[in-house]
Design a protein around this motif. Structure first.
Motif, PDB file in Angstrom:
ATOM      1  N   UNK A 290      58.338  10.647 116.658  1.00 26.22           N
ATOM      2  CA  UNK A 290      58.798   9.251 116.571  1.00 26.22           C
ATOM      3  C   UNK A 290      57.976   8.460 115.553  1.00 26.22           C
ATOM      4  N   UNK A 291      57.817   9.048 114.370  1.00 28.74           N
ATOM      5  CA  UNK A 291      57.034   8.387 113.325  1.00 28.74           C
ATOM      6  C   UNK A 291      57.972   7.864 112.233  1.00 28.74           C
ATOM      7  N   UNK A 292      58.386   6.631 112.420  1.00 29.76           N
ATOM      8  CA  UNK A 292      59.247   5.948 111.470  1.00 29.76           C
ATOM      9  C   UNK A 292      58.554   4.664 111.022  1.00 29.76           C
ATOM     10  N   UNK A 293      58.725   4.308 109.765  1.00 25.93           N
ATOM     11  CA  UNK A 293      58.239   3.024 109.275  1.00 25.93           C
ATOM     12  C   UNK A 293      59.394   2.354 108.541  1.00 25.93           C
ATOM     13  N   UNK A 294      59.634   1.100 108.868  1.00 24.33           N
ATOM     14  CA  UNK A 294      60.763   0.362 108.316  1.00 24.33           C
ATOM     15  C   UNK A 294      60.274  -0.565 107.205  1.00 24.33           C
ATOM     16  N   UNK A 295      60.887  -0.429 106.034  1.00 19.25           N
ATOM     17  CA  UNK A 295      60.595  -1.329 104.917  1.00 19.25           C
ATOM     18  C   UNK A 295      61.839  -2.128 104.569  1.00 19.25           C
ATOM     19  N   UNK A 296      61.768  -3.438 104.554  1.00 15.60           N
ATOM     20  CA  UNK A 296      62.891  -4.218 104.036  1.00 15.60           C
ATOM     21  C   UNK A 296      63.181  -3.820 102.590  1.00 15.60           C
ATOM     22  N   UNK A 297      64.431  -3.970 102.187  1.00 15.69           N
ATOM     23  CA  UNK A 297      64.835  -3.598 100.822  1.00 15.69           C
ATOM     24  C   UNK A 297      63.902  -4.199  99.778  1.00 15.69           C
ATOM     25  N   UNK A 298      63.516  -5.442  99.964  1.00 12.58           N
ATOM     26  CA  UNK A 298      62.713  -6.140  98.965  1.00 12.58           C
ATOM     27  C   UNK A 298      61.299  -5.556  98.862  1.00 12.58           C
ATOM     28  N   UNK A 299      60.864  -4.823  99.897  1.00 13.87           N
ATOM     29  CA  UNK A 299      59.565  -4.149  99.821  1.00 13.87           C
ATOM     30  C   UNK A 299      59.682  -2.760  99.216  1.00 13.87           C
ATOM     31  N   UNK A 300      60.876  -2.160  99.313  1.00 16.96           N
ATOM     32  CA  UNK A 300      61.074  -0.785  98.844  1.00 16.96           C
ATOM     33  C   UNK A 300      61.555  -0.709  97.403  1.00 16.96           C
ATOM     34  N   UNK A 301      61.717  -1.855  96.763  1.00 20.88           N
ATOM     35  CA  UNK A 301      62.115  -1.927  95.357  1.00 20.88           C
ATOM     36  C   UNK A 301      61.038  -2.702  94.601  1.00 20.88           C
ATOM     37  N   UNK A 302      60.925  -2.522  93.288  1.00 23.76           N
ATOM     38  CA  UNK A 302      59.780  -3.095  92.560  1.00 23.76           C
ATOM     39  C   UNK A 302      59.699  -4.610  92.677  1.00 23.76           C
ATOM     40  N   UNK A 303      58.538  -5.105  93.092  1.00 24.21           N
ATOM     41  CA  UNK A 303      58.353  -6.538  93.210  1.00 24.21           C
ATOM     42  C   UNK A 303      57.068  -6.872  93.938  1.00 24.21           C
ATOM     43  N   UNK A 304      56.775  -8.167  94.090  1.00 30.42           N
ATOM     44  CA  UNK A 304      55.508  -8.595  94.700  1.00 30.42           C
ATOM     45  C   UNK A 304      55.276  -8.058  96.102  1.00 30.42           C
ATOM     46  N   UNK A 305      56.349  -7.822  96.852  1.00 33.78           N
ATOM     47  CA  UNK A 305      56.146  -7.378  98.231  1.00 33.78           C
ATOM     48  C   UNK A 305      55.858  -5.880  98.344  1.00 33.78           C
TER      49      UNK A 305
END
Length: 319
Positions: free
Chosen positions: A287-302
């Motif tokens: 059960x090792x999942x990590x959720x990234x919002x789209x804006x964190x998984x694409x190039x940018x400040x987040x």
């Protein structure tokens, strides 16, 4: 004679001042395989997609923007971004047409290949040039038009620094990048003593075949900075559809869920946990999942927040 000499001297000094001012304002930046020269600071900029918009917001360039595109159609808007662009119109829910940019009287378009432009499409640097619209391309996306190394965090940093040059806010850009480097350096120092990198798989979408990030997508850089390795590093693309078989064979220890669109992160996780084909994958078993919002998984400040979240998921004992 003395009056004429004074007048000529004055005209010469005025011309020299104008030339020096023009030279000071003119900047040239590298955009993929092009050099782009800006004689003036853009006044009516448009950025496409949440991550590129956030680069503009991080540099406090809202007053130089006439609008944005490519957010609501992909269902990637979040509250932090909503506050930043509430005074700006969304000119197109997905990729803009040439007419959309012309109707907005845009003079600058910040986009990327598959982030607002398609190779051979209607909206490209070449098609917009005759209308006086300068284009700066997202560095990560340059793989679609040139050969390049796999991304590192420098790809995002160079975009911030180039935007700083284009909009004459170089000090602001340099300060941002220095802070990003400091935060990432602290994380890398903490996870650098791990015995080995954690095997990670990026799950964007898809059930029959998963859509994932390959060697040239920014998640590879995020995962590596956090002390992991992208198991799809051998896929010579930025984002691509792959069969499930190699995912199962490579047995990821952590699965990174990209959260956006109609299918929620919880639904994606449930699909993986309830499918018997995936029952022996370490990430599913543990059960090792990590959720990234789209804006964190694409190039940018987040991206910096993404690296912190990944490092915690990969190496909780170090964080």
């Amino acid at each position: 004679m003395r009056i004429r000499r004074s007048l000529l001297t004055g005209l010469f000094l005025f011309s020299a001042l104008l030339a020096a001012t023009a030279e000071a304002e003119q900047v040239t930046v590298r955009s993929c395989n092009r050099d782009v020269t800006f004689d003036n600071v853009p006044e009516r900029a448009v950025a496409n997609d949440v991550n590129l918009i956030e680069m503009m917001l991080a540099l406090k360039l809202q007053d130089r923007m006439v609008g944005y595109t490519g957010v609501s159609g992909w269902k990637t808007l979040d509250e932090r971004l909503r506050d930043g662009v509430k005074e700006l119109p969304e000119l197109s829910p997905k990729y803009p047409t040439k007419e959309v940019l012309l109707n907005a009287d845009a003079d600058f378009y910040f986009a990327g290949w598959n982030y607002g432009m398609k190779v051979g499409g209607e909206v490209t640097p070449d098609t917009l040039a005759p209308f006086g619209i300068k284009v700066y391309e997202l560095t990560e996306s340059c793989i679609f038009v040139m050969e390049k190394n796999k991304p590192t965090m420098d790809d995002m940093y160079v975009d911030i620094l180039n935007l700083g040059k284009i909009f004459h806010v170089t000090d602001r850009a340099a300060a941002l990048v220095a802070e990003y480097r400091r935060r990432v350096g602290e994380i890398e120092a903490k996870v650098g003593h791990a015995d080995r990198p954690v095997r990670a798989f990026v799950y964007d979408s898809g059930e029959e075949k998963p859509f994932t990030s390959g060697r040239y997508g920014i998640p590879t850089a995020l995962i590596e900075a956090a002390g992991g390795v992208n198991i799809m590093d051998d896929v010579e693309k930025s984002w691509a559809e792959v069969p499930w078989e190699p995912v199962i064979d490579k047995n990821p220890e952590v699965i990174v869920i990209v959260d956006y669109g109609e299918v929620t992160a919880a639904q994606k996780i449930a699909f993986l946990k309830n499918n018997p084909a995936f029952k022996n994958i370490d990430a599913v078993k543990n059960d090792r999942f990590v959720v990234l919002p789209y804006v964190e998984a694409t190039p940018g400040p987040r991206n910096i927040d993404a690296i912190a979240a990944l490092a915690k998921a990969f190496h909780s004992e170090a964080m």
